[in-house]
Design a protein around this motif. Structure first.
Motif, PDB file in Angstrom:
ATOM      1  N   HIS A 273       0.832  -1.212   0.000  1.00  0.00           N
ATOM      2  CA  HIS A 273       0.000   0.000   0.000  1.00  0.00           C
ATOM      3  C   HIS A 273       0.863   1.256   0.000  1.00  0.00           C
ATOM      4  CE1 HIS A 273      -3.994  -1.776   0.326  1.00  0.00           C
ATOM      5  NE2 HIS A 273      -3.496  -2.644   1.194  1.00  0.00           N
ATOM      6  N   VAL A 274       2.029   1.193   0.642  1.00  0.00           N
ATOM      7  CA  VAL A 274       2.956   2.322   0.599  1.00  0.00           C
ATOM      8  C   VAL A 274       3.400   2.573  -0.840  1.00  0.00           C
ATOM      9  CG1 VAL A 274       5.261   3.121   1.266  1.00  0.00           C
ATOM     10  CG2 VAL A 274       3.767   2.079   2.972  1.00  0.00           C
ATOM     11  N   VAL A 275       3.727   1.502  -1.553  1.00  0.00           N
ATOM     12  CA  VAL A 275       4.118   1.639  -2.958  1.00  0.00           C
ATOM     13  C   VAL A 275       3.018   2.333  -3.753  1.00  0.00           C
ATOM     14  CG1 VAL A 275       4.646   0.396  -5.087  1.00  0.00           C
ATOM     15  CG2 VAL A 275       5.658  -0.361  -2.924  1.00  0.00           C
ATOM     16  N   SER A 276       1.795   1.865  -3.623  1.00  0.00           N
ATOM     17  CA  SER A 276       0.669   2.443  -4.365  1.00  0.00           C
ATOM     18  C   SER A 276       0.474   3.919  -4.013  1.00  0.00           C
ATOM     19  CB  SER A 276      -0.621   1.670  -4.075  1.00  0.00           C
ATOM     20  OG  SER A 276      -0.529   0.341  -4.548  1.00  0.00           O
ATOM     21  N   GLU A 277       0.586   4.228  -2.733  1.00  0.00           N
ATOM     22  CA  GLU A 277       0.391   5.610  -2.282  1.00  0.00           C
ATOM     23  C   GLU A 277       1.460   6.529  -2.859  1.00  0.00           C
ATOM     24  OE1 GLU A 277      -1.618   8.639  -0.184  1.00  0.00           O
ATOM     25  OE2 GLU A 277      -2.190   6.555  -0.547  1.00  0.00           O
ATOM     26  N   LEU A 278       2.712   6.100  -2.796  1.00  0.00           N
ATOM     27  CA  LEU A 278       3.799   6.918  -3.318  1.00  0.00           C
ATOM     28  C   LEU A 278       3.658   7.172  -4.817  1.00  0.00           C
ATOM     29  CD1 LEU A 278       6.903   5.373  -1.499  1.00  0.00           C
ATOM     30  CD2 LEU A 278       5.997   7.672  -1.188  1.00  0.00           C
ATOM     31  N   LEU A 279       3.420   6.100  -5.559  1.00  0.00           N
ATOM     32  CA  LEU A 279       3.351   6.235  -7.013  1.00  0.00           C
ATOM     33  C   LEU A 279       2.143   7.060  -7.437  1.00  0.00           C
ATOM     34  CD1 LEU A 279       4.413   2.649  -8.178  1.00  0.00           C
ATOM     35  CD2 LEU A 279       5.838   4.682  -7.788  1.00  0.00           C
ATOM     36  N   SER A 280       1.036   6.923  -6.718  1.00  0.00           N
ATOM     37  CA  SER A 280      -0.166   7.699  -7.066  1.00  0.00           C
ATOM     38  C   SER A 280       0.055   9.189  -6.862  1.00  0.00           C
ATOM     39  CB  SER A 280      -1.360   7.227  -6.226  1.00  0.00           C
ATOM     40  OG  SER A 280      -1.222   7.609  -4.866  1.00  0.00           O
ATOM     41  N   GLN A 281       1.008   9.553  -6.008  1.00  0.00           N
ATOM     42  CA  GLN A 281       1.307  10.958  -5.753  1.00  0.00           C
ATOM     43  C   GLN A 281       2.431  11.485  -6.642  1.00  0.00           C
ATOM     44  OE1 GLN A 281       1.820  11.972  -1.615  1.00  0.00           O
ATOM     45  NE2 GLN A 281       0.153  10.651  -0.937  1.00  0.00           N
ATOM     46  N   GLY A 282       2.934  10.651  -7.527  1.00  0.00           N
ATOM     47  CA  GLY A 282       3.976  11.092  -8.442  1.00  0.00           C
ATOM     48  C   GLY A 282       5.389  10.933  -7.917  1.00  0.00           C
ATOM     49  N   HIS A 283       5.548  10.290  -6.765  1.00  0.00           N
ATOM     50  CA  HIS A 283       6.887  10.020  -6.248  1.00  0.00           C
ATOM     51  C   HIS A 283       7.486   8.813  -6.969  1.00  0.00           C
ATOM     52  CE1 HIS A 283       6.210  12.867  -3.027  1.00  0.00           C
ATOM     53  NE2 HIS A 283       5.152  12.184  -2.592  1.00  0.00           N
ATOM     54  N   THR A 284       8.760   8.603  -6.775  1.00  0.00           N
ATOM     55  CA  THR A 284       9.423   7.399  -7.272  1.00  0.00           C
ATOM     56  C   THR A 284      10.028   6.660  -6.086  1.00  0.00           C
ATOM     57  OG1 THR A 284      11.463   8.651  -7.683  1.00  0.00           O
ATOM     58  CG2 THR A 284       9.933   8.370  -9.545  1.00  0.00           C
ATOM     59  N   ALA A 285      10.336   5.390  -6.301  1.00  0.00           N
ATOM     60  CA  ALA A 285      10.850   4.594  -5.185  1.00  0.00           C
ATOM     61  C   ALA A 285      11.704   3.453  -5.684  1.00  0.00           C
ATOM     62  CB  ALA A 285       9.687   4.041  -4.353  1.00  0.00           C
ATOM     63  N   VAL A 286      12.654   3.048  -4.841  1.00  0.00           N
ATOM     64  CA  VAL A 286      13.401   1.820  -5.056  1.00  0.00           C
ATOM     65  C   VAL A 286      13.088   0.913  -3.870  1.00  0.00           C
ATOM     66  CG1 VAL A 286      15.465   2.839  -3.996  1.00  0.00           C
ATOM     67  CG2 VAL A 286      15.670   0.769  -5.401  1.00  0.00           C
TER      68      VAL A 286
END
Length: 231
Positions: free
Chosen positions: A15-28
């Motif tokens: 859910h953290v992944v989904s939340e970050l990406l939905s806000q336009g952030h990127t992640a590794v």
């Protein structure tokens, strides 16, 4: 922002992944097996263990040409043989604490200081306000090992120079996708580090914890503080 995620393949971490990406952030995301996460635009998946400092360091630079992450979110938990509270512990002792200590050391050496860690109600000064029945449950089942390890995490992060936030989640609810979307939009209630006012009926959905954790990291909320959350 660009984030390092540890525990991203777990039920809260996804859910953290989904939340970050939905806000336009990127992640590794540092995960044990690459197949545990669905590849998505904006998400870089790298394999390794949070018990390995070289693996964490590799993850920091796993998404060129993006710069190194500016913050990290840890949503690790201990693993038992099943969801039964009496099931045998699978994770090694201090798995959470040693993982967190390694992440903090590597991040500090890289000049990265923002960290949000999912913890649990009952840790530290929130134990006193935990309902008595919850105390009995935690004391007499194998869930106590997770509580003890989260307590060690609490001690580890406080010894660092990190700008940490410990999100002490009340009893976690694992809802279906539709319910999770509703919970993601709902604000959690915060009860301070001590969790004053906690009751036996209090719980919090994993989507709510994820949304709140991202908000803390993104907006710089509850820096160098622990906070109990319910919804």
């Amino acid at each position: 922002m660009h984030f390092l995620l540890v525990g991203a393949s777990g039920r809260t971490g996804q859910h953290v992944v989904s939340e970050l990406l939905s806000q336009g952030h990127t992640a590794v995301a540092l995960v044990r097996t690459a197949s545990s996460l669905l590849p998505r635009p904006g998400l870089t998946i790298t394999t390794g263990s949070p018990l390995s400092k070289p693996d964490i360091l590799t993850a920091l630079h796993a998404a060129p040409p993006l710069p190194a992450p500016t913050a990290a979110i840890i949503t690790l938990n201990t693993v038992r043989e099943s969801d039964s509270p009496f099931a045998a512990q699978v994770s090694p002792l201090r798995f959470l604490a040693d993982s967190c200590a390694n992440v903090c050391e590597v991040l500090e050496q890289a000049g990265i200081h923002r960290l949000v860690v999912m913890s649990t109600a009952g840790v530290g000064d929130s134990w006193a306000n935990l309902p008595w029945l919850s105390k009995v449950f935690l004391s007499w089942t194998n869930v106590r090992y997770a509580l003890e390890d989260h307590g060690l995490v609490d001690e580890e992060v406080r010894r660092t120079g990190m700008e940490w936030t410990l999100v002490r989640a009340a009893r976690l609810r694992f809802e279906g996708r539709e319910k999770a979307e509703v919970e993601r939009a709902e604000a959690v209630r915060t009860l301070g580090s001590e969790g004053k006012g906690m009751s036996m009926t209090d719980s919090v959905g994993v989507a709510g914890v994820a949304s709140f954790s991202v908000k803390c990291a993104d907006e710089g909320l509850f820096v160098r503080s622990a906070v109990v959350v319910v919804n």
